[in-house]
Design an enzyme around this catalytic site. Structure first.
Site, PDB file in Angstrom:
ATOM      1  N   GLU A  22       9.866  17.070  14.270  1.00  0.00           N
ATOM      2  CA  GLU A  22      10.265  16.881  12.876  1.00  0.00           C
ATOM      3  C   GLU A  22       9.390  17.792  12.013  1.00  0.00           C
ATOM      4  OE1 GLU A  22       9.059  13.390  10.535  1.00  0.00           O
ATOM      5  OE2 GLU A  22      11.161  13.142   9.993  1.00  0.00           O
ATOM      6  N   GLU A  51      10.002   2.307  10.447  1.00  0.00           N
ATOM      7  CA  GLU A  51      11.008   3.349  10.192  1.00  0.00           C
ATOM      8  C   GLU A  51      10.252   4.666  10.192  1.00  0.00           C
ATOM      9  OE1 GLU A  51      14.094   3.159  10.250  1.00  0.00           O
ATOM     10  OE2 GLU A  51      14.437   1.012   9.983  1.00  0.00           O
ATOM     11  N   GLN A  74       1.643  19.782   3.554  1.00  0.00           N
ATOM     12  CA  GLN A  74       3.035  19.800   4.025  1.00  0.00           C
ATOM     13  C   GLN A  74       3.578  21.230   3.977  1.00  0.00           C
ATOM     14  OE1 GLN A  74       4.971  17.166   5.359  1.00  0.00           O
ATOM     15  NE2 GLN A  74       6.311  18.881   5.861  1.00  0.00           N
ATOM     16  N   CYS A 129      13.943  11.650   5.722  1.00  0.00           N
ATOM     17  CA  CYS A 129      13.976  11.276   7.141  1.00  0.00           C
ATOM     18  C   CYS A 129      15.387  11.423   7.695  1.00  0.00           C
ATOM     19  CB  CYS A 129      13.486   9.845   7.301  1.00  0.00           C
ATOM     20  SG  CYS A 129      14.293   8.714   6.172  1.00  0.00           S
ATOM     21  N   LYS A 183       0.859  -1.182   0.000  1.00  0.00           N
ATOM     22  CA  LYS A 183       0.000   0.000   0.000  1.00  0.00           C
ATOM     23  C   LYS A 183       0.898   1.235   0.000  1.00  0.00           C
ATOM     24  CE  LYS A 183      -1.606   3.042   2.504  1.00  0.00           C
ATOM     25  NZ  LYS A 183      -1.677   4.155   1.565  1.00  0.00           N
ATOM     26  N   GLY A 222       3.140   5.271  12.871  1.00  0.00           N
ATOM     27  CA  GLY A 222       3.930   4.138  13.368  1.00  0.00           C
ATOM     28  C   GLY A 222       3.388   3.607  14.686  1.00  0.00           C
TER      29      GLY A 222
HETATM   30  P1  NAD Z   1       2.404   8.895   7.112  1.00  0.00           P
HETATM   31  O1  NAD Z   1       2.652   8.248   8.437  1.00  0.00           O
HETATM   32  O2  NAD Z   1       1.371   9.942   7.026  1.00  0.00           O
HETATM   33  O3  NAD Z   1       2.006   7.795   6.027  1.00  0.00           O
HETATM   34  C1  NAD Z   1       2.819   6.669   5.778  1.00  0.00           C
HETATM   35  C2  NAD Z   1       1.954   5.551   5.205  1.00  0.00           C
HETATM   36  O4  NAD Z   1       1.066   5.083   6.218  1.00  0.00           O
HETATM   37  C3  NAD Z   1       1.067   6.006   4.036  1.00  0.00           C
HETATM   38  O5  NAD Z   1       1.033   4.993   3.053  1.00  0.00           O
HETATM   39  C4  NAD Z   1      -0.284   6.156   4.699  1.00  0.00           C
HETATM   40  O6  NAD Z   1      -1.364   6.013   3.818  1.00  0.00           O
HETATM   41  C5  NAD Z   1      -0.258   5.022   5.697  1.00  0.00           C
HETATM   42  N1  NAD Z   1      -1.231   5.134   6.795  1.00  0.00           N
HETATM   43  C6  NAD Z   1      -1.756   6.251   7.338  1.00  0.00           C
HETATM   44  N2  NAD Z   1      -2.649   5.938   8.299  1.00  0.00           N
HETATM   45  C7  NAD Z   1      -2.681   4.583   8.380  1.00  0.00           C
HETATM   46  C8  NAD Z   1      -3.393   3.649   9.194  1.00  0.00           C
HETATM   47  N3  NAD Z   1      -4.270   4.032  10.110  1.00  0.00           N
HETATM   48  N4  NAD Z   1      -3.163   2.336   9.004  1.00  0.00           N
HETATM   49  C9  NAD Z   1      -2.269   1.922   8.091  1.00  0.00           C
HETATM   50  N5  NAD Z   1      -1.572   2.754   7.287  1.00  0.00           N
HETATM   51  C10 NAD Z   1      -1.768   4.072   7.427  1.00  0.00           C
HETATM   52  O7  NAD Z   1       3.833   9.428   6.614  1.00  0.00           O
HETATM   53  P2  NAD Z   1       4.146  10.306   5.295  1.00  0.00           P
HETATM   54  O8  NAD Z   1       3.656  11.696   5.551  1.00  0.00           O
HETATM   55  O9  NAD Z   1       3.704   9.593   4.075  1.00  0.00           O
HETATM   56  O10 NAD Z   1       5.742  10.284   5.274  1.00  0.00           O
HETATM   57  C11 NAD Z   1       6.532  11.186   5.956  1.00  0.00           C
HETATM   58  C12 NAD Z   1       7.123  10.558   7.199  1.00  0.00           C
HETATM   59  O11 NAD Z   1       7.861   9.389   6.845  1.00  0.00           O
HETATM   60  C13 NAD Z   1       8.118  11.446   7.923  1.00  0.00           C
HETATM   61  O12 NAD Z   1       7.873  11.392   9.300  1.00  0.00           O
HETATM   62  C14 NAD Z   1       9.460  10.809   7.611  1.00  0.00           C
HETATM   63  O13 NAD Z   1      10.464  11.050   8.550  1.00  0.00           O
HETATM   64  C15 NAD Z   1       9.100   9.376   7.535  1.00  0.00           C
HETATM   65  N6  NAD Z   1      10.105   8.610   6.803  1.00  0.00           N
HETATM   66  C16 NAD Z   1      10.932   7.768   7.512  1.00  0.00           C
HETATM   67  C17 NAD Z   1      11.916   7.041   6.868  1.00  0.00           C
HETATM   68  C18 NAD Z   1      12.810   6.107   7.618  1.00  0.00           C
HETATM   69  O14 NAD Z   1      13.325   5.198   7.007  1.00  0.00           O
HETATM   70  N7  NAD Z   1      13.008   6.288   8.916  1.00  0.00           N
HETATM   71  C19 NAD Z   1      12.055   7.164   5.482  1.00  0.00           C
HETATM   72  C20 NAD Z   1      11.219   8.036   4.790  1.00  0.00           C
HETATM   73  C21 NAD Z   1      10.236   8.744   5.467  1.00  0.00           C
END
Ligand code: NAD
Length: 478
Positions: free
Chosen positions: A380, A245, A326, A279, A170, A228
């Protein structure tokens, strides 16, 4: 319209989403089907049906498919990079680099499929043999963010498939194009139906099914700390394996003895490139007093010279912010920084690019004279917003670097072997960089962090086997 892939078939969903170019919001990249919960369950059922045969496939079969997918990704680097830059807004060279990385990851894990080994260990008992082998988990659910639309799906998918798991992916709602391209490539590379399923759709529906469906053995998630936490709670409740992550608030320490050019280049790259939407971006620069003013002046000058423009235009240094929400978050934190008393350089909104097209453009922002307790140094932001803190010496700088709930990446600019060595040992981050940007990592070594940034085994390289396989210990009487 681009459709979901379920059981080897391209399927429409109940809704469609418009993928918009953040460099020119009048430009529609494409329309993408959105699955609902029922379709997500069908994808899980397809993955379940495909698992017995795929988990018993030969390493050669898995090598051939992953290798072919890697070759196609590499051959189409320019075209896929253009799509990625268009839907996400990172510059074309960065986007092409990301696609190259995805191709290399498939090649790496094609090789790993051939190298799955085990141990034969003498028993402590006479007449008994012990074997330790690795087996696939079953169905793995992959949930990915928008900021690396092809590399992150690739670094989860390739090991999941190489070790014999079946997959439901997804991707993030904002960037379905790159994930769809990946699905198309894998499908044509010869994956049997149901081994890989793509379900585009909202996290709260499609993602939630993956978290809650008892048939899904494991979830690999990359995204925000808030989501997360939800993934962890749902997986723990049904004892599914999970890996998270999440965010970062990565420090870069600059010591008096640093090479100024090296320090400024590293800070500029990891703070502002990819619009700060990494990230691993350095959002906290911790600078000792002797070099502070010189460093800030040089960095501010370089930052202000960066060209903010259409991601696909030659010469652009920084593309747009990914979307309106954003952008609003970045601007809110810029206002918070000012309210907190920090001195701001840059950070102005730009309504259009050089061609007059409307987009989510923001000039990079540098806050100076900041302190560790400010929200701009704790939360962040995930945009081109960087703050500078003063430190009186290395010890204070190390303390400030570790004074964060996150622990993904950390850097130091110094010519002192003693301080570099001490920092590598005492930084509370999963990845440490000496005289290099905090962002920008190799694809064949472990990736991940500590504290609030990560949970579970590392991703990438040979360490990926820790998450995507389970170990079996077999005893045989001789
Ligand atoms: P997000 O948490 O909003 O979304 C991430 C994913 O989770 C999306 O596919 C989203 O649809 C899904 N999601 C949202 N709600 C959910 C739920 N209730 N159940 C299951 N899935 C759900 O994050 P984002 O805005 O897409 O990405 C930015 C974030 O990602 C930043 O915090 C960044 O630091 C982090 N990030 C971390 C790494 C790493 O490896 N540590 C790498 C890249 C990005």
């Amino acid at each position: 319209m681009f459709k979901n892939l379920i059981a080897g078939e391209w399927r429409e969903g109940p809704r469609v989403i418009r993928n918009i170019n953040p460099s020119d919001t009048r430009d529609l990249v494409g329309e993408y089907a959105q699955a609902d919960a029922a379709q997500a369950r069908e994808a899980v059922a397809a993955a379940q049906q495909a698992f017995p045969a795929w988990s018993q496939s030969t390493p050669q079969q898995r090598f051939d498919i992953l290798d072919a997918a890697g070759s196609e990704i590499l051959a189409r680097k320019a075209e896929l990079g253009d799509l990625l830059a268009r839907e996400e807004g990172k510059t074309l060279p960065e986007a092409i680099g990301e696609v190259g990385r995805a191709g290399a990851i498939f090649k790496f894990f094609a090789g790993e499929a051939l190298r799955i080994g085990g141990d034969v260990i003498p028993s402590v008992r006479p007449g008994v043999g012990v074997e330790v082998t690795r087996e696939a988990l079953g169905i793995v659910g992959l949930i990915t963010p928008w900021n690396f639309p092809i590399a992150i799906p690739a670094w989860k998918l390739a090991p999941a498939l190489a070790y014999g798991n079946t997959v439901v992916l997804k991707p993030a709602e904002l960037v379905p194009g790159s994930a769809w391209a990946l699905a198309d490539i894998l499908q044509r590379a010869g994956l049997p139906p149901g081994v890989f399923n793509l379900v585009m759709g909202p996290g709260s529906q499609v993602g939630q099914v993956l978290l809650e469906d008892q048939r899904v053995a494991a979830i690999s998630f990359t995204g925000s700390a808030a989501t997360g936490g939800r993934v962890a709670a749902a997986c723990a409740a049904r004892l599914a394996r999970f890996q998270l992550e999440m965010g970062g608030k990565n420090p870069m320490v600059v010591l008096d003895d640093a090479d100024l050019g090296v320090a400024v280049n590293a800070a500029l790259n990891s703070g502002f490139f990819s619009t700060g939407q990494r990230c691993t971006a350095s959002s906290r620069l911790i600078v000792t007093n002797g070099i502070h003013d010189q460093f800030v002046a040089a960095l501010a000058e370089r930052m202000q010279a960066l060209k903010v423009d259409d991601a696909r235009k030659a010469g652009t240094d920084i593309g747009p912010v990914v979307d309106e929400s954003q952008l609003a978050q970045d601007m809110e934190y810029i206002a918070i920084g000012e309210q907190e008393g920090a001195r701001r350089i840059g950070g102005e909104r730009i309504a259009t690019n050089s061609a007059g097209a409307p987009g989510h453009y923001l000039r990079p922002a540098l806050f100076t004279e900041t302190t560790a307790d400010m929200r701009i140094n704790r939360d962040e932001i995930f945009g081109p917003v960087v703050s500078v803190m003063r430190a009186k010496d290395y010890e204070e700088a190390l303390h400030l670097a570790n004074d964060t709930p996150f622990g993904l990446s950390a850097g130091i600019a110094t010519t002192s072997l003693k301080h570099a060595t001490h920092f590598k040992r005492h930084s509370q981050a999963g990845m440490v960089m000496v005289n290099l940007p905090t962002a920008g990592v190799d694809y064949h070594v472990p990736f991940g962090g500590r504290k609030g940034s990560s949970y579970g085994p590392r991703e990438q390289g040979r360490y990926a086997a820790e998450f995507y396989t389970t170990v079996k210990t077999a005893y045989t009487a001789a």
